[in-house]
Design a protein around this motif. Structure first.
Motif, PDB file in Angstrom:
ATOM      1  N   GLY A  56       4.592   2.282  -1.503  1.00  0.00           N
ATOM      2  CA  GLY A  56       3.717   1.818  -0.562  1.00  0.00           C
ATOM      3  C   GLY A  56       2.636   2.586  -0.320  1.00  0.00           C
ATOM      4  N   ASP A  57       2.598   3.776  -0.305  1.00  0.00           N
ATOM      5  CA  ASP A  57       1.308   4.416  -0.385  1.00  0.00           C
ATOM      6  C   ASP A  57       0.192   3.957  -1.309  1.00  0.00           C
ATOM      7  OD1 ASP A  57       2.440   5.828   1.916  1.00  0.00           O
ATOM      8  OD2 ASP A  57       3.063   7.750   0.898  1.00  0.00           O
ATOM      9  N   ARG A  58       0.652   4.053  -2.444  1.00  0.00           N
ATOM     10  CA  ARG A  58      -0.215   3.895  -3.687  1.00  0.00           C
ATOM     11  C   ARG A  58      -0.855   2.276  -3.805  1.00  0.00           C
ATOM     12  NH1 ARG A  58       1.829   7.564  -8.533  1.00  0.00           N
ATOM     13  NH2 ARG A  58       2.134   9.420  -7.442  1.00  0.00           N
ATOM     14  N   LEU A  59       0.205   1.347  -2.902  1.00  0.00           N
ATOM     15  CA  LEU A  59      -0.440  -0.090  -2.706  1.00  0.00           C
ATOM     16  C   LEU A  59      -1.323   0.035  -1.668  1.00  0.00           C
ATOM     17  CD1 LEU A  59       2.830  -1.895  -2.970  1.00  0.00           C
ATOM     18  CD2 LEU A  59       0.947  -2.097  -4.516  1.00  0.00           C
ATOM     19  N   GLY A  60      -1.493   0.763  -0.645  1.00  0.00           N
ATOM     20  CA  GLY A  60      -2.211   0.867   0.442  1.00  0.00           C
ATOM     21  C   GLY A  60      -2.059   0.079   1.476  1.00  0.00           C
ATOM     22  N   LEU A  61      -0.824  -0.328   1.757  1.00  0.00           N
ATOM     23  CA  LEU A  61      -0.489  -1.476   2.607  1.00  0.00           C
ATOM     24  C   LEU A  61      -1.012  -1.589   4.010  1.00  0.00           C
ATOM     25  CD1 LEU A  61       3.350  -1.694   1.198  1.00  0.00           C
ATOM     26  CD2 LEU A  61       1.374  -3.151   0.549  1.00  0.00           C
ATOM     27  N   THR A  62      -1.242  -2.885   4.550  1.00  0.00           N
ATOM     28  CA  THR A  62      -1.752  -2.770   5.750  1.00  0.00           C
ATOM     29  C   THR A  62      -1.169  -3.928   6.375  1.00  0.00           C
ATOM     30  OG1 THR A  62      -3.743  -4.191   4.950  1.00  0.00           O
ATOM     31  CG2 THR A  62      -3.948  -1.629   5.389  1.00  0.00           C
ATOM     32  N   PRO A  63      -0.962  -3.997   7.844  1.00  0.00           N
ATOM     33  CA  PRO A  63      -0.194  -4.852   8.546  1.00  0.00           C
ATOM     34  C   PRO A  63      -0.908  -6.260   8.010  1.00  0.00           C
ATOM     35  CG  PRO A  63      -0.408  -3.150  10.059  1.00  0.00           C
ATOM     36  CD  PRO A  63      -1.380  -2.852   8.687  1.00  0.00           C
ATOM     37  N   GLY A  64       0.242  -7.248   8.078  1.00  0.00           N
ATOM     38  CA  GLY A  64      -0.014  -8.770   7.685  1.00  0.00           C
ATOM     39  C   GLY A  64      -0.352  -9.250   6.544  1.00  0.00           C
ATOM     40  N   GLN A  65      -0.079  -8.329   5.559  1.00  0.00           N
ATOM     41  CA  GLN A  65      -0.669  -8.644   3.986  1.00  0.00           C
ATOM     42  C   GLN A  65       0.699  -9.317   3.790  1.00  0.00           C
ATOM     43  OE1 GLN A  65      -1.356  -4.539   2.081  1.00  0.00           O
ATOM     44  NE2 GLN A  65      -3.483  -5.455   1.894  1.00  0.00           N
ATOM     45  N   ALA A  66       0.446 -10.250   2.563  1.00  0.00           N
ATOM     46  CA  ALA A  66       1.370 -11.002   1.765  1.00  0.00           C
ATOM     47  C   ALA A  66       1.697 -10.139   0.560  1.00  0.00           C
ATOM     48  CB  ALA A  66       0.869 -12.344   1.478  1.00  0.00           C
ATOM     49  N   CYS A  67       2.936  -9.876   0.373  1.00  0.00           N
ATOM     50  CA  CYS A  67       3.318  -9.019  -0.817  1.00  0.00           C
ATOM     51  C   CYS A  67       4.379  -9.752  -1.595  1.00  0.00           C
ATOM     52  CB  CYS A  67       3.908  -7.723  -0.111  1.00  0.00           C
ATOM     53  SG  CYS A  67       2.823  -6.714   0.492  1.00  0.00           S
ATOM     54  N   ARG A 158      -3.601  -4.866  -5.295  1.00  0.00           N
ATOM     55  CA  ARG A 158      -3.168  -3.912  -6.170  1.00  0.00           C
ATOM     56  C   ARG A 158      -1.459  -4.216  -6.451  1.00  0.00           C
ATOM     57  NH1 ARG A 158      -4.586   1.826  -2.847  1.00  0.00           N
ATOM     58  NH2 ARG A 158      -6.992   1.509  -3.125  1.00  0.00           N
ATOM     59  N   PHE A 159      -1.221  -3.426  -7.526  1.00  0.00           N
ATOM     60  CA  PHE A 159      -0.136  -3.789  -8.243  1.00  0.00           C
ATOM     61  C   PHE A 159       0.523  -2.385  -8.640  1.00  0.00           C
ATOM     62  CE2 PHE A 159       2.270  -5.837 -12.204  1.00  0.00           C
ATOM     63  CZ  PHE A 159       3.412  -5.900 -11.675  1.00  0.00           C
ATOM     64  N   VAL A 160       1.659  -1.834  -8.355  1.00  0.00           N
ATOM     65  CA  VAL A 160       2.418  -0.645  -8.867  1.00  0.00           C
ATOM     66  C   VAL A 160       3.392  -0.805  -9.279  1.00  0.00           C
ATOM     67  CG1 VAL A 160       3.495   1.141  -7.806  1.00  0.00           C
ATOM     68  CG2 VAL A 160       1.315   0.536  -6.690  1.00  0.00           C
ATOM     69  N   ILE A 161       3.598  -0.396 -10.466  1.00  0.00           N
ATOM     70  CA  ILE A 161       4.745  -0.228 -11.392  1.00  0.00           C
ATOM     71  C   ILE A 161       5.614   0.764 -11.747  1.00  0.00           C
ATOM     72  CG2 ILE A 161       5.743  -1.107 -13.607  1.00  0.00           C
ATOM     73  CD1 ILE A 161       3.110  -2.761 -13.734  1.00  0.00           C
ATOM     74  N   CYS A 162       7.192   0.952 -11.191  1.00  0.00           N
ATOM     75  CA  CYS A 162       7.733   2.076 -11.522  1.00  0.00           C
ATOM     76  C   CYS A 162       8.504   1.755 -12.997  1.00  0.00           C
ATOM     77  CB  CYS A 162       8.586   2.404 -10.473  1.00  0.00           C
ATOM     78  SG  CYS A 162       7.689   2.930  -9.009  1.00  0.00           S
TER      79      CYS A 162
END
Length: 277
Positions: A56-67, A158-162
């Motif tokens: 979540g931190d690396r995506l820099g999520l903010t309220p209202g975003q579509a994920c 942004r796209f984060v992959i583990c």
């Protein structure tokens, strides 16, 4: 790229998770992925949530975003990030059993779909962020996995992959006795290296903005799973039947192979941060 000697399909992945659903939930819990330890003193539950929070931190999520949660499992990651960050999440899983469990844990703004990500049906440039935690390994066509993420994300998304990754230039013994069996037993059509992933991401149009190898911080997950599995086998007759059946024995009892693969460096765990230009 490591490829198992028995080809795998999306249908095989779905069947694997549906059949072993009782064991997965007992051994892994509702988060079907590694934990991430910082001090080594965290509980397993806290470590699992730490990995989700890192994403979540690396995506820099903010309220209202579509994920988009690609390979969402039981939906636990989608639920946590939706609640913590106020985002809307559409999750994709191949498993009917996982989706059934997720439906029993409803959270506003989280939708779980039983559908192959490679044929996801989403419109282009409609998501602000996407993540894939230990699901890219199951993709039959990995370049298409990246291409679909790039298509669905809006510019700047942004796209984060583990991901489980093969050691770069792993020797023949490591491939033959560790990495290839891990692919076969875990229903992985292939396993890439860091270089493979970065090359596919770049070819799809992404910019690689970050990478971290956290292998040492996640490896203890498998010791915990081994202990949980032993306990389940001792007290649960149905768990024994599923685990020791001919088709599942390798997948369930291959945990010692995972522990060894981490210890000798054959298996790595990487976190990639990508961005669509």
């Amino acid at each position: 790229m490591i490829v198992p000697d028995i080809s795998q399909s999306a249908e095989a992945v779905a069947e694997h998770y549906d059949e072993l659903d009782p064991i997965y939930r007992r051994v892994w819990g509702e988060h079907v992925h590694h934990g991430l330890w910082a001090t080594g003193r965290e509980t397993a539950g806290a470590a699992v949530e730490a990995l989700v929070d890192t994403v979540g931190d690396r995506l820099g999520l903010t309220p209202g975003q579509a994920c988009v949660d690609i390979g969402c499992g039981y939906g636990a990651t989608a639920r946590r990030l939706a609640v913590l960050h106020g985002v809307r999440v559409t999750g994709f899983t191949l498993s009917e059993e996982q989706a059934r469990y997720a439906a029993g844990q409803p959270v506003p703004d989280v939708e779980i779909r039983v559908r192959d990500w490679l044929d996801n049906g989403l419109a282009g440039a409609t998501a602000d962020a996407a993540w894939a935690i230990e699901s890219s390994e199951h993709m039959v066509d990995k370049p298409r996995f990246f291409a679909e993420a790039h298509r669905v994300l809006s510019p700047g998304g942004r796209f984060v992959i583990c991901a489980w990754l093969a050691e770069t230039n792993a020797g023949g013994l490591k491939v033959r006795h560790l990495l290839e069996p891990i692919c076969r037993e875990g229903r992985l059509p292939s396993m890439g290296t860091r270089g493979d992933y970065e090359a596919m991401a770049t070819a799809a149009g992404f910019t690689v903005t970050g990478y971290e190898d956290v292998s040492r911080r996640v490896a203890r997950t498998w010791t915990i799973c081994a202990l949980r599995l032993v306990k389940a086998l001792l007290v649960d007759r149905e768990a024994r039947r599923l685990a020791l059946s001919a088709g599942n024995r390798g997948a369930v009892l291959g945990i010692p192979r995972m522990i060894l693969a981490y210890r000798c460096g054959a298996l790595r765990y990487g976190i990639f941060t990508l961005q669509k230009a």
